[in-house]
Motif scaffolding. Structure first.
Motif, PDB file in Angstrom:
ATOM      1  N   ASP A  10       4.353   8.626   0.999  1.00  0.00           N
ATOM      2  CA  ASP A  10       3.102   8.452   0.307  1.00  0.00           C
ATOM      3  C   ASP A  10       3.162   7.387  -0.717  1.00  0.00           C
ATOM      4  O   ASP A  10       2.080   6.419  -0.790  1.00  0.00           O
ATOM      5  CB  ASP A  10       2.568   9.627  -0.304  1.00  0.00           C
ATOM      6  CG  ASP A  10       2.184  10.873   0.525  1.00  0.00           C
ATOM      7  OD1 ASP A  10       2.051  10.440   1.640  1.00  0.00           O
ATOM      8  OD2 ASP A  10       1.839  11.982  -0.022  1.00  0.00           O
ATOM      9  N   GLU A  13       3.284   3.994   1.057  1.00  0.00           N
ATOM     10  CA  GLU A  13       1.871   3.436   1.680  1.00  0.00           C
ATOM     11  C   GLU A  13       1.055   3.063   0.536  1.00  0.00           C
ATOM     12  O   GLU A  13       0.243   1.986   0.458  1.00  0.00           O
ATOM     13  CB  GLU A  13       1.182   4.602   2.386  1.00  0.00           C
ATOM     14  CG  GLU A  13       1.740   5.049   3.533  1.00  0.00           C
ATOM     15  CD  GLU A  13       1.103   6.149   4.412  1.00  0.00           C
ATOM     16  OE1 GLU A  13       0.081   6.669   3.631  1.00  0.00           O
ATOM     17  OE2 GLU A  13       1.525   6.603   5.364  1.00  0.00           O
ATOM     18  N   GLN A  14       1.261   3.565  -0.564  1.00  0.00           N
ATOM     19  CA  GLN A  14       0.284   3.351  -1.917  1.00  0.00           C
ATOM     20  C   GLN A  14       0.865   1.907  -2.304  1.00  0.00           C
ATOM     21  O   GLN A  14      -0.090   0.955  -2.748  1.00  0.00           O
ATOM     22  CB  GLN A  14       0.528   4.382  -3.280  1.00  0.00           C
ATOM     23  CG  GLN A  14      -0.421   4.213  -4.460  1.00  0.00           C
ATOM     24  CD  GLN A  14      -0.445   5.144  -5.143  1.00  0.00           C
ATOM     25  OE1 GLN A  14       0.808   5.755  -5.251  1.00  0.00           O
ATOM     26  NE2 GLN A  14      -1.402   5.573  -6.064  1.00  0.00           N
ATOM     27  N   GLU A  17      -0.324  -0.830  -0.036  1.00  0.00           N
ATOM     28  CA  GLU A  17      -1.842  -0.947  -0.382  1.00  0.00           C
ATOM     29  C   GLU A  17      -2.244  -1.746  -1.379  1.00  0.00           C
ATOM     30  O   GLU A  17      -3.019  -2.908  -1.512  1.00  0.00           O
ATOM     31  CB  GLU A  17      -2.576   0.419  -0.283  1.00  0.00           C
ATOM     32  CG  GLU A  17      -2.931   0.893   0.968  1.00  0.00           C
ATOM     33  CD  GLU A  17      -3.450   2.563   0.859  1.00  0.00           C
ATOM     34  OE1 GLU A  17      -3.685   2.693  -0.258  1.00  0.00           O
ATOM     35  OE2 GLU A  17      -3.357   3.171   1.886  1.00  0.00           O
ATOM     36  N   VAL A 129      -3.045   5.039 -11.025  1.00  0.00           N
ATOM     37  CA  VAL A 129      -2.948   4.123 -10.170  1.00  0.00           C
ATOM     38  C   VAL A 129      -3.156   2.659 -11.027  1.00  0.00           C
ATOM     39  O   VAL A 129      -2.324   1.797 -10.524  1.00  0.00           O
ATOM     40  CB  VAL A 129      -3.989   4.047  -9.083  1.00  0.00           C
ATOM     41  CG1 VAL A 129      -5.228   3.727  -9.623  1.00  0.00           C
ATOM     42  CG2 VAL A 129      -3.606   3.124  -7.884  1.00  0.00           C
TER      43      VAL A 129
END
Length: 291
Positions: A10, A13-14, A17, A129
């Motif tokens: 995860d 992928e973060q 991105e 984030v």
């Protein structure tokens, strides 16, 4: 983008991105070119420790090859002592204190960034984030800096000590990366994000007390870089990556340290004034002979 822990898909992928989203913004804000390949690795603590220790040893080997032959045995002994000390302390740094590290691969022009999940948690980067984005922008900027300076070779060829004693290079690199991550996060979120404001764990705080902290290279560097950009412009600042003569001197660094330490932080001007008055660079980055 690789996850070498086998347990943080995860996060992989973060990060991927975020890199795809910010890459063009980082290129525009920094004034530097993106590398042909952007490299981020999510790694265990032990991998980061080995890589960072190996990088320090590589720096000493580079320096040893540049100094006169009679000095090389002394460099070898000194390097062995410092690398051994760093190896003992690096486990704590990699697990708790340093969430990311960007360095150049041995014998390779390519740079890469290592991310340690445990340190990302302890430093608070994973709480928002925005913090992770700020960190990714900062480290991506370092990869781009390495490309522009030919991994510091543009400086060490003329100023041997920069291979080992980074001095003004650290202020330049960290200040420019901080300036860039603030510019990009401001564009994304409406306000600049400082990853060092993330909420750290209690264990981080306890471990940090055992590691001596000196000058805040990030904050001093940011003051110095901001001053240059305001007085001379970003294109002039970016000439420094190919010209060792434009690196900040010890006196100019000291002014930045004093400016930050003042009761009311002031703006250092010596380095900025010198760059503003320096001859224009030719297309290859070298000072022009005109005027």
């Amino acid at each position: 983008m690789q996850d070498e822990t086998g347990a943080h898909d995860d996060l992989r992928e973060q990060v991927a991105e975020i890199v795809a989203r910010v890459a063009p913004l980082v290129e525009s804000a920094s004034g530097l070119d993106l590398p042909d390949r952007v490299n981020f690795r999510i790694v265990p603590v032990e991998t980061a420790q080995s890589a960072m220790t190996g990088h320090m040893a590589d720096l000493f080997r580079t320096y040893r090859g540049l100094v006169p032959r009679w000095r090389r045995p002394f460099v070898t002994v000194f390097a062995a002592l410092l690398v051994a000390l760093f190896r003992r302390r690096s486990a704590v740094r990699c697990e708790f204190l340093v969430s990311a590290a960007t360095y150049t691969l041995p014998g390779n022009a390519r740079s890469e960034t290592l991310l340690v999940p445990e340190a990302l948690r302890h430093t608070g980067v994973l709480t928002d984030v925005k913090h992770l984005t700020s960190l990714i922008v900062h480290e991506l900027t370092h990869q781009m800096q390495n490309g522009k300076s030919a991994n510091r070779a543009n400086w060490t060829a003329n100023k041997v000590m920069t291979a080992l004693h980074a001095g003004g290079i650290n202020y330049l690199e960290e200040g420019h990366a901080c300036w860039t991550d603030q510019a990009v996060t401001r564009a994304l979120y409406g306000t600049a994000v400082d990853v060092r404001s993330a909420p750290t764990s209690e264990e981080y705080k306890n471990r940090a007390r055992g590691h001596r902290r000196g000058v805040d290279v990030h904050r001093v560097g940011l003051l110095l870089v901001e001053s240059v950009i305001e007085m001379a412009g970003l294109p002039r600042l970016n000439e420094v990556w190919q010209n060792h003569q434009l690196l900040p001197t010890r006196d100019e660094e000291a002014e930045g340290v004093a400016a930050l330490a003042a009761d009311q932080p002031t703006r250092p001007t010596r380095w900025a004034s010198r760059l503003a008055a320096a001859p224009s660079a030719s297309p290859d980055g070298r000072p022009s002979s005109d005027g």
